[in-house]
Design a protein around this motif. Sequence first.
Motif, PDB file in Angstrom:
ATOM      1  N   ARG A 157     -57.061 -16.328 -27.957  1.00 22.00           N
ATOM      2  CA  ARG A 157     -56.789 -17.292 -29.024  1.00 22.00           C
ATOM      3  C   ARG A 157     -55.359 -17.207 -29.533  1.00 22.00           C
ATOM      4  O   ARG A 157     -54.955 -17.999 -30.385  1.00 22.00           O
ATOM      5  CB  ARG A 157     -57.776 -17.049 -30.185  1.00 22.00           C
ATOM      6  CG  ARG A 157     -57.586 -15.722 -30.894  1.00 22.00           C
ATOM      7  CD  ARG A 157     -58.599 -15.534 -32.005  1.00 22.00           C
ATOM      8  NE  ARG A 157     -59.948 -15.438 -31.461  1.00 22.00           N
ATOM      9  CZ  ARG A 157     -61.048 -15.371 -32.211  1.00 22.00           C
ATOM     10  NH1 ARG A 157     -60.923 -15.427 -33.547  1.00 22.00           N
ATOM     11  NH2 ARG A 157     -62.234 -15.267 -31.662  1.00 22.00           N
ATOM     12  N   TYR A 158     -54.603 -16.228 -29.030  1.00 21.26           N
ATOM     13  CA  TYR A 158     -53.223 -16.027 -29.463  1.00 21.26           C
ATOM     14  C   TYR A 158     -52.250 -16.394 -28.340  1.00 21.26           C
ATOM     15  O   TYR A 158     -52.655 -16.573 -27.190  1.00 21.26           O
ATOM     16  CB  TYR A 158     -53.026 -14.571 -29.893  1.00 21.26           C
ATOM     17  CG  TYR A 158     -53.899 -14.167 -31.053  1.00 21.26           C
ATOM     18  CD1 TYR A 158     -53.639 -14.673 -32.322  1.00 21.26           C
ATOM     19  CD2 TYR A 158     -54.983 -13.302 -30.883  1.00 21.26           C
ATOM     20  CE1 TYR A 158     -54.454 -14.312 -33.403  1.00 21.26           C
ATOM     21  CE2 TYR A 158     -55.788 -12.947 -31.958  1.00 21.26           C
ATOM     22  CZ  TYR A 158     -55.518 -13.465 -33.212  1.00 21.26           C
ATOM     23  OH  TYR A 158     -56.326 -13.129 -34.276  1.00 21.26           O
ATOM     24  N   PRO A 159     -50.967 -16.498 -28.636  1.00 17.85           N
ATOM     25  CA  PRO A 159     -49.980 -16.848 -27.597  1.00 17.85           C
ATOM     26  C   PRO A 159     -49.749 -15.691 -26.618  1.00 17.85           C
ATOM     27  O   PRO A 159     -48.717 -15.010 -26.637  1.00 17.85           O
ATOM     28  CB  PRO A 159     -48.718 -17.167 -28.408  1.00 17.85           C
ATOM     29  CG  PRO A 159     -48.859 -16.428 -29.679  1.00 17.85           C
ATOM     30  CD  PRO A 159     -50.321 -16.424 -29.970  1.00 17.85           C
ATOM     31  N   SER A 160     -50.737 -15.465 -25.803  1.00 15.15           N
ATOM     32  CA  SER A 160     -50.649 -14.447 -24.754  1.00 15.15           C
ATOM     33  C   SER A 160     -50.882 -15.133 -23.410  1.00 15.15           C
ATOM     34  O   SER A 160     -51.559 -16.168 -23.331  1.00 15.15           O
ATOM     35  CB  SER A 160     -51.684 -13.334 -24.987  1.00 15.15           C
ATOM     36  OG  SER A 160     -52.987 -13.887 -25.098  1.00 15.15           O
ATOM     37  N   VAL A 161     -50.340 -14.552 -22.360  1.00 17.64           N
ATOM     38  CA  VAL A 161     -50.397 -15.193 -21.052  1.00 17.64           C
ATOM     39  C   VAL A 161     -50.570 -14.145 -19.959  1.00 17.64           C
ATOM     40  O   VAL A 161     -50.056 -13.032 -20.060  1.00 17.64           O
ATOM     41  CB  VAL A 161     -49.124 -16.039 -20.794  1.00 17.64           C
ATOM     42  CG1 VAL A 161     -47.882 -15.168 -20.805  1.00 17.64           C
ATOM     43  CG2 VAL A 161     -49.215 -16.803 -19.475  1.00 17.64           C
ATOM     44  N   VAL A 162     -51.322 -14.528 -18.919  1.00 19.00           N
ATOM     45  CA  VAL A 162     -51.449 -13.721 -17.713  1.00 19.00           C
ATOM     46  C   VAL A 162     -50.775 -14.488 -16.588  1.00 19.00           C
ATOM     47  O   VAL A 162     -51.029 -15.678 -16.398  1.00 19.00           O
ATOM     48  CB  VAL A 162     -52.928 -13.441 -17.374  1.00 19.00           C
ATOM     49  CG1 VAL A 162     -53.029 -12.717 -16.027  1.00 19.00           C
ATOM     50  CG2 VAL A 162     -53.584 -12.617 -18.470  1.00 19.00           C
ATOM     51  N   GLY A 177     -45.855  -6.970 -21.833  1.00 21.69           N
ATOM     52  CA  GLY A 177     -44.960  -6.721 -22.950  1.00 21.69           C
ATOM     53  C   GLY A 177     -43.760  -7.638 -22.989  1.00 21.69           C
ATOM     54  O   GLY A 177     -43.154  -7.816 -24.053  1.00 21.69           O
ATOM     55  N   GLN A 178     -43.406  -8.224 -21.868  1.00 18.28           N
ATOM     56  CA  GLN A 178     -42.295  -9.158 -21.850  1.00 18.28           C
ATOM     57  C   GLN A 178     -42.766 -10.542 -22.306  1.00 18.28           C
ATOM     58  O   GLN A 178     -43.966 -10.795 -22.402  1.00 18.28           O
ATOM     59  CB  GLN A 178     -41.693  -9.226 -20.448  1.00 18.28           C
ATOM     60  CG  GLN A 178     -41.103  -7.896 -19.982  1.00 18.28           C
ATOM     61  CD  GLN A 178     -40.581  -7.958 -18.562  1.00 18.28           C
ATOM     62  OE1 GLN A 178     -41.316  -7.720 -17.619  1.00 18.28           O
ATOM     63  NE2 GLN A 178     -39.308  -8.289 -18.410  1.00 18.28           N
ATOM     64  N   THR A 188     -46.498 -13.827 -25.043  1.00 20.53           N
ATOM     65  CA  THR A 188     -46.370 -12.442 -24.589  1.00 20.53           C
ATOM     66  C   THR A 188     -47.203 -12.235 -23.320  1.00 20.53           C
ATOM     67  O   THR A 188     -48.391 -12.586 -23.283  1.00 20.53           O
ATOM     68  CB  THR A 188     -46.843 -11.456 -25.668  1.00 20.53           C
ATOM     69  OG1 THR A 188     -46.052 -11.650 -26.845  1.00 20.53           O
ATOM     70  CG2 THR A 188     -46.695 -10.019 -25.185  1.00 20.53           C
ATOM     71  N   VAL A 189     -46.591 -11.654 -22.314  1.00 24.60           N
ATOM     72  CA  VAL A 189     -47.297 -11.374 -21.061  1.00 24.60           C
ATOM     73  C   VAL A 189     -48.196 -10.159 -21.277  1.00 24.60           C
ATOM     74  O   VAL A 189     -47.722  -9.076 -21.636  1.00 24.60           O
ATOM     75  CB  VAL A 189     -46.301 -11.102 -19.915  1.00 24.60           C
ATOM     76  CG1 VAL A 189     -47.044 -10.731 -18.638  1.00 24.60           C
ATOM     77  CG2 VAL A 189     -45.406 -12.316 -19.680  1.00 24.60           C
ATOM     78  N   ILE A 190     -49.504 -10.358 -21.057  1.00 30.92           N
ATOM     79  CA  ILE A 190     -50.449  -9.248 -21.215  1.00 30.92           C
ATOM     80  C   ILE A 190     -50.978  -8.739 -19.878  1.00 30.92           C
ATOM     81  O   ILE A 190     -51.653  -7.712 -19.818  1.00 30.92           O
ATOM     82  CB  ILE A 190     -51.639  -9.658 -22.115  1.00 30.92           C
ATOM     83  CG1 ILE A 190     -52.425 -10.807 -21.479  1.00 30.92           C
ATOM     84  CG2 ILE A 190     -51.153 -10.019 -23.508  1.00 30.92           C
ATOM     85  CD1 ILE A 190     -53.724 -11.125 -22.204  1.00 30.92           C
ATOM     86  N   GLY A 191     -50.676  -9.450 -18.793  1.00 31.08           N
ATOM     87  CA  GLY A 191     -51.166  -9.016 -17.494  1.00 31.08           C
ATOM     88  C   GLY A 191     -50.505  -9.766 -16.355  1.00 31.08           C
ATOM     89  O   GLY A 191     -50.026 -10.882 -16.515  1.00 31.08           O
TER      90      GLY A 191
END
Length: 399
Positions: A157-162, A177-178, A188-191
Motif C-alpha cells: 500500500r506504500y510507494p515500494s517496488v519490486v 533500499g535504492q 523504494t526498491v524492496i526486492g
Amino acid sequence: MPGERLTPARLGPRDVLHVGSAGLRARPMRVVLSALGIAIGIATMIAVVGISASSEAQLLRQLDRLGTNMLKVAPGQDLLSGEKSKLPKEAPGMIGRIPGVEDVGATADLEATVRRSERIDKSNTGGLSVKAASEDLLKVLRGTVGAGTWLNEANGRYPSVVLGSIAAERLGVTGPGQQVFIDKHYFTVIGVLDPLPLAPEIERAALVGWQAASTLLDFDGHPGQIYERSTDASVETVRKLLARTADPGNPQSVEVSNPSAALQAKAATQGAFDSLLLGLGGVALLVGGVGVANTMIISVLERRHEIGLRRSLGATRGQIRVQFVTESLMLSGLGGLAGVVLGAAATYVFAASGGMPWVIPLWAVGGGFAATLCIGSVAGLYPAIRAARLSPTLALQAG
C-alpha cells in the motif's frame, strides 16, 4: 611327404594385430596426422549431438521445475468496437473458484514510466514497463526473489517496488533500499527478482502493489493479465472454462495461452538446426577417410620390399589384405577414439559454463565410433587389394 599339399599357416588374432600395427609403430608422425582428420570429424559430430542433448536436458529440467500447468488469461480485441477489451475487476476471484484451480495471480499495465531519477527524460524508458501486481503473483509464477522481499499486504500500500531482473540491471539498481522514479513519485526498491522463464514480461517490469497503484498511479483496478495454476489433471478442463469465467459477458474477446508452450516447443525442436553442423562433421569425417586411404596407399608403395619378402616366405594374398585392412582399421580407430574424447570434453566445457547437465547420448558415441571403423575398412580396402596383387619377385627387385 611326397605329393602332400602345403597349407599356409593361419594368422591368429594376436598375429593380425602385431603385423597390422607394425606400420603404425614405424611412422608415428604420419599416424598422428592421418588420424587427426578422423578425430576432427568425430569430435564435431559428438560435440553437436552432446551440446544439443545437454541444452534439451536443461530445458526439460526447467519444465519439470516450473511445471506445465500454468495458464495465462489476457484481454483481446473487442469484436464490435475493435478496441482492446478490459477484464472485469472480479475476474481473478472468479477464476479462483473454478474446480481444480490452486493459485491465481494478476498484473495490470500502468500508464507510467520508471526511471532512475526525475532528471532522466520521460521518453527514455529503456523498454521497461510499470505493472500493478497482486500478492499471489510470485507464487503462481514459481519465481524467487534474488534480493530483498516480495510485495505483501503491508508494503503493497506504500510507494515500494519490486524490480524484474532485467529492469534492475537497466536501471542500475543493485539491491533493496535504492529508489526509482515512477510517474511523479519516488518508490523504494524492496526486492529484485530472479529470472522468470515463464514470464519474460515480468523481467522487464517494475512491480508495485495493487493498492499503491490505485492510490498513487491512477490504477482503475482492471487486471491486464491473470496467471493461474491448476492441478495437472484439470489443466484442459480449466482451459475450456477460463474465457467464460473471466468475462462472462464477452468471452470471445478473452485470450487464453500456456506460457510453458514456448519452452516445450523449444525442447522439442532443440536439434532442428543441428543437421548442418552434423553434415559438416560428416564432411570432415570423409576427408579424414580420404587421408587414411592416401596414407595406406603411400604405405603400400613404401613397403613393397616388405610385402615381397612376406610373400616369398609364404604369406598369402589374403593375409596381406588382412594386414593392411587391419592397419587401416587401427588408424581410423585411434582417430575415432581421440574424436570421442575431444567431443565429450567440448560438450563438458559447454555444459559446465552454462550450468547445464552433461549429456552425451550413447548412440552418438557408438554410432560415431562405428562410422570410423566403416570408413577405415573402406579406406583400407583398395590399398590392401593393391598390396596383395604385388608380385613377390618384382616387389623384391623394387626394394
